[in-house]
Scaffold this motif. Structure first.
Motif, short mmCIF file in Angstrom:
data_model
loop_
_atom_site.label_atom_id
_atom_site.label_comp_id
_atom_site.label_asym_id
_atom_site.label_seq_id
_atom_site.Cartn_x
_atom_site.Cartn_y
_atom_site.Cartn_z
N GLY A 645 -29.03 48.53 -20.69
CA GLY A 645 -28.52 49.85 -21.04
C GLY A 645 -27.00 49.91 -20.97
N PHE A 646 -26.41 49.28 -19.96
CA PHE A 646 -24.95 49.28 -19.85
C PHE A 646 -24.29 48.62 -21.05
CE2 PHE A 646 -25.39 49.84 -15.10
CZ PHE A 646 -24.67 51.01 -15.05
N ILE A 647 -24.84 47.49 -21.51
CA ILE A 647 -24.16 46.74 -22.57
C ILE A 647 -24.47 47.28 -23.96
CG2 ILE A 647 -24.19 44.65 -21.18
CD1 ILE A 647 -26.31 43.60 -23.20
N ALA A 652 -19.20 50.51 -26.85
CA ALA A 652 -18.03 50.84 -27.67
C ALA A 652 -16.80 51.08 -26.82
CB ALA A 652 -18.32 52.07 -28.52
N SER A 653 -16.99 51.41 -25.54
CA SER A 653 -15.84 51.65 -24.67
C SER A 653 -15.37 50.40 -23.96
CB SER A 653 -16.20 52.72 -23.62
OG SER A 653 -17.18 52.22 -22.73
N PHE A 654 -16.19 49.34 -23.96
CA PHE A 654 -15.85 48.13 -23.21
C PHE A 654 -16.48 46.92 -23.88
CE2 PHE A 654 -16.34 45.47 -19.21
CZ PHE A 654 -15.01 45.08 -19.21
N PRO A 655 -15.80 46.34 -24.86
CA PRO A 655 -16.38 45.19 -25.58
C PRO A 655 -16.65 43.97 -24.70
CG PRO A 655 -14.51 46.12 -26.78
CD PRO A 655 -14.52 46.75 -25.43
N LEU A 656 -16.06 43.92 -23.51
CA LEU A 656 -16.28 42.77 -22.63
C LEU A 656 -17.55 42.91 -21.79
CD1 LEU A 656 -12.68 42.01 -21.30
CD2 LEU A 656 -13.92 40.87 -23.14
#
Length: 888
Positions: A645-647, A652-656
């Motif tokens: 769920g996090f990834i 979109a806010s954290f591509p890493l």
């Protein structure tokens, strides 16, 4: 077959048993005769209380009934155990019992070597060789065609040795099936509720029930008849420095069963697919890094002549003073690392990646179903068995229409009452999560003023630190850390609450129990882990009002104004929140998974280490390990689904985020492997043809992720306002981003501030002079003072809102169309697997037909003195078999 009674005559006799035991290897998994294999072990301790007499009576009846079934028993006296108080009851299953229950359970066994050429994946061997494991480890058994075992057709199957025909995992599954159904009541009582090892474990009659590992994990077994599969798993799979090697899934399946095998297959496939997402995300991050110096709006913020001359309105009442825009220079640069054109591309890519991941997993799962003989698999009967708790607490009885037997049931009124209480409890905990989140928001608002006063621009002591850490960043980081601590505490408490309320509902079967607990735990953890991210992404800075008419958290009853976003946007704060919660959960989870079982095992085996003269047998070593509970895999799946769920939801806010997940999963695979191999007792083998309800949850999260990422790009990111300015509101003839910051900030007349909104004079910086500085700026699109519609939304605001809604609709439709097209293009079952399944079914029918015909001829030849004479009916029957075979 000789039966060893669990009485004082067996294993209680001191010297002789001790001498026999010393002759055995430390890793012996056989009875004292060295011939009969130990398929299961039960342990118990003497209880001298009144309740101990009942336990003794239950054990006596239970073990007597096990003997009647045909199991063979041998008891190790407590004087032989390392703690001096534990008895061990060893169980062996002879061939007749194995054959009978293999027939009952329809266990598939080989009848012919597979003659279909294996599917060779198109890989370059020279590149894949470093990642390969030895063939003997990857494929510990030859590939066979299999068919459900039939006790009446022994000669149809490939049986070389009856003692090794059924592997240990199958043997312990059969024994557990018997133990779960064996009664412990006397014949004259006929109390059919009193049966099953689970109830005996729950009431303390036995302390543990487990199959044995085949050897110590750090060295192979000295017994040549022992497989040493545990050692091979540790050597080639459970060591961290093997992280780049493929997993020996066939060996895992053979040793632990299909249910655990399918989990590691899914985890490995998920980790492999994360590699592609991580690479693309890293490229997007590098793109943001390379365009760092081309960021025009950040240059304007940092420019002393532009950002240094723009006075921003206070972010809170009384305790906050005015501040200059260039104080947010660093956060603006940091935001550009993630808030750039690559963000849109990566959000679309992840929507397609999720579909590819789920579709390719279905194909991988279908291949495993065939290779592991799970085609046409139905849930095992023991999963539908009534739970002991259900039988105990449900005093009512009614007729089961299927079995035509009386069974316990829970009245509908009691079910409704328990459901209402359960639902109320869940809602209470949901409200508790929301209350804690509101508390963190209040913390942000209250502490921001403190950080602002401490980090004043004219402070000489904090001049260096203040240039790197802004009040917004300091508040965001500390609030995220506090939120993470609250999440972990609530999660720890709710796990026990969820189990308690699920027990209170008294589910009928173990499958129903697991499904109910799964829904409660996932729903709670979804809200617990994601609520703060949803707040920052979709609520913070969206309902703040404007200077002179602010919106307050508790409707004006407090001095806590709703939070505003930094002029650089809320995306960097969402990134901070995501990194702290996601990375913190992963680090804590791996430490907890590895350290806690090791500490418990180290403490439990301390007495054995202090007595070197003790042999410390194989069953004692396994008894001191941690028990692998029925819900063990449930927590492993839950951890990975929350990470998924996090990834996907906020990527979109954290591509890493996929890169962090990839690094974690590389460790997770080996930590789980090490834990299963070295720290847990050997689980009872169980079948499973899929990851179950988790697949539907992943599908739901995948669909929701498209919506959340579209809204993040539209409403949290500044991408759409910048594009609207670039194409519609830029100065001059050619599109440019110059002047964007000034355009995106509205103007407010300082003299119009109400008294309660004015900052205290002591909070204003030294450079502020109200007689010279008459206006301040705030983040919004509103008409300036003096306009006939002053402080109402300007036309640019509505243009941007229309562009945001259009982007959401377009992005969702594009991604969903591509998703459905990809799902339609990729079949769930590979064509090669379909062909092999059809081939195997055909061969089963053909071989069974030939077997029946040959058997019929043999019977006729024997009944007619060697002369084969077939009447018309028999000839027609044989021809019917032939026609049926050809049709199939």
């Amino acid at each position: 077959y000789g039966f060893f009674l669990p009485s004082a005559a067996v294993g209680r006799g001191g010297a002789m048993s001790r001498i026999d035991k010393q002759k055995q290897s430390k890793d012996s998994v056989y009875f004292r005769d060295g011939v009969r294999r130990i398929d299961f072990v039960l342990s118990y301790v003497d209880d001298q209380t009144k309740d101990g007499e009942k336990k003794l009576e239950r054990r006596k009846e239970f073990e007597a009934n096990l003997l009647k079934v045909g199991l063979q028993l041998e008891t190790e006296d407590k004087s032989e155990s390392d703690d001096g108080k534990t008895y061990f009851l060893k169980i062996h299953t002879p061939w007749e019992v194995l054959a009978t229950y293999a027939d009952v359970l329809k266990i598939k066994v080989p009848f012919k070597v597979n003659d279909i050429p294996s599917h060779q994946e198109m890989t370059v061997k020279c590149f894949s060789k470093p990642f390969r494991l030895p063939e003997t480890v990857m494929n510990p058994e030859p590939d066979y065609f299999t068919s459900p075992f039939d006790k009446n057709k022994i000669d149809f199957f490939l049986i070389d040795n009856k003692e090794t025909f059924f592997p240990p995992s199958t043997r312990n599954r059969i024994v557990y099936y018997i133990l779960a159904r064996c009664p412990y009541y006397k014949e004259e009582h006929k109390d059919k509720d009193k049966k099953g090892i689970k109830r005996l474990l729950n009431n303390g009659t036995y302390t543990a029930a487990f199959p044995l590992h085949d050897c110590r994990y750090w060295k192979p077994s000295k017994d040549s008849n022992c497989e040493s599969e545990r050692y091979n798993l540790y050597k080639y799979w459970a060591r961290f420095f093997r992280f780049y090697k493929e997993q020996p899934l066939n060996l895992i399946r053979k040793y632990y069963g299909e249910k655990i095998g399918i989990y590691f297959a899914w985890l490995g496939f998920y980790t492999e697919m994360l590699t592609y997402a991580a690479v693309v995300g890293l490229i997007c991050f590098i793109y943001g890094l390379f365009t760092y110096d081309e960021n025009v709006w950040s240059q304007e913020i940092c420019n002393p002549e532009i950002g240094g001359q723009i006075v921003m309105c206070p972010l809170c009442d009384k305790k906050c003073g005015y501040w200059k825009l260039n104080s947010t220079c660093e956060s603006s640069w940091q935001s550009n690392l993630f808030d750039n054109v690559g963000t849109v591309f990566f959000a679309i890519f992840m929507g397609i990646w999720v579909t590819l991941f789920l579709e390719f997993w279905k194909r991988r799962q279908a291949r495993l179903e065939y290779e592991w003989d799970l085609v046409d698999f139905e849930e095992e009967q023991q999963q539908l068995q009534l739970r002991p708790e259900y039988e105990t607490k449900c005093t009512g009885r009614r007729l089961n229409r299927i079995t035509q037997e009386m069974e316990p049931y829970l009245p509908i009124t009691s079910q409704c009452a328990r459901f209402c209480l359960s639902g109320t409890t869940v809602l209470f905990w949901m409200a508790l999560i929301i209350a804690s989140m509101i508390g963190v928001i209040a913390y942000r608002l209250a502490v921001y003023a403190a950080f602002s006063s401490i980090m004043k621009e004219n402070s000489t002591k904090l001049q260096v630190v203040g240039s790197l850490i802004t009040p917004q960043l300091a508040t965001s980081v500390t609030a995220s850390c506090i939120n993470f601590v609250i999440i972990m505490v609530l999660n720890f408490l709710y796990e026990r609450v969820a189990i308690w309320i699920t027990d209170m509902e008294i589910p009928k079967t173990h499958l129903e129990y697991e499904n109910k607990l799964t829904m409660k735990m996932f729903f709670f953890q979804f809200v617990n882990y994601y609520s703060s991210c949803f707040y920052v992404a979709f609520f913070k800075g969206k309902f703040v009002g404007y200077p002179g008419k602010y919106t307050y958290m508790f409707g004006g009853q407090s001095n806590l104004r709703n939070e505003e976003c930094d002029p650089g946007g809320c995306l960097i704060e969402l990134t901070t929140q995501l990194v702290i919660v996601m990375a913190g959960k992963q680090v804590w989870g791996n430490i907890q998974e590895a350290l806690v079982p090791w500490l418990w095992n180290w403490w439990g085996s301390r007495k054995a280490r202090n007595h070197p003269e003790s042999l410390y047998s194989r069953w004692e070593q396994d008894h001191d390990l941690q028990n692998f509970s029925q819900l063990g895999l449930f927590y492993e799946y839950l951890e990975m689904v929350i990470q998924f769920g996090f990834i996907t939801l906020f990527v979109a806010s954290f591509p890493l985020a996929p890169l962090l997940a990839l690094l974690n999963n590389i460790i997770e695979v080996r930590v789980d492997a090490w834990k299963f191999t070295t720290q847990f007792r050997r689980p009872v083998a169980a079948k499973a043809h899929s990851i179950g309800a988790w697949e539907e949850i992943l599908n739901g999260v995948a669909i929701l992720s498209v919506v959340t990422n579209a809204f993040i790009v539209a409403f949290t990111s500044d991408m759409i306002p910048r594009l609207v300015y670039y194409y519609a509101y830029h100065p001059g003839d050619s599109p440019t981003m110059e002047g964007y910051i000034n355009n995106s900030l509205s103007i407010y007349e300082i003299s119009q501030f109400p008294e309660h909104n004015r900052p205290d004079q002591s909070e204003n910086p030294v450079w502020f002079n109200e007689t010279i500085i008459t206006t301040c700026r705030y983040r919004d699109y509103r008409y300036p003072p003096g306009h006939k519609r002053e402080y109402s939304h300007s036309m640019q605001f509505w243009h941007i809102l229309a562009a945001k809604l259009a982007f959401i609709i377009i992005m969702e439709h594009v991604v969903f169309v591509v998703k459905f097209f990809v799902a339609w293009m990729i079949p769930d079952v590979p064509s090669e697997v379909k062909a092999r399944i059809k081939r195997e079914r055909y061969l089963i029918q053909e071989y069974l037909h030939n077997y029946e015909v040959e058997k019929l001829k043999l019977q006729l030849s024997q009944s007619n003195g060697g002369h084969v004479q077939c009447d018309a009916a028999q000839i027609m029957a044989a021809e019917r078999h032939q026609v049926l075979s050809e049709c199939l």
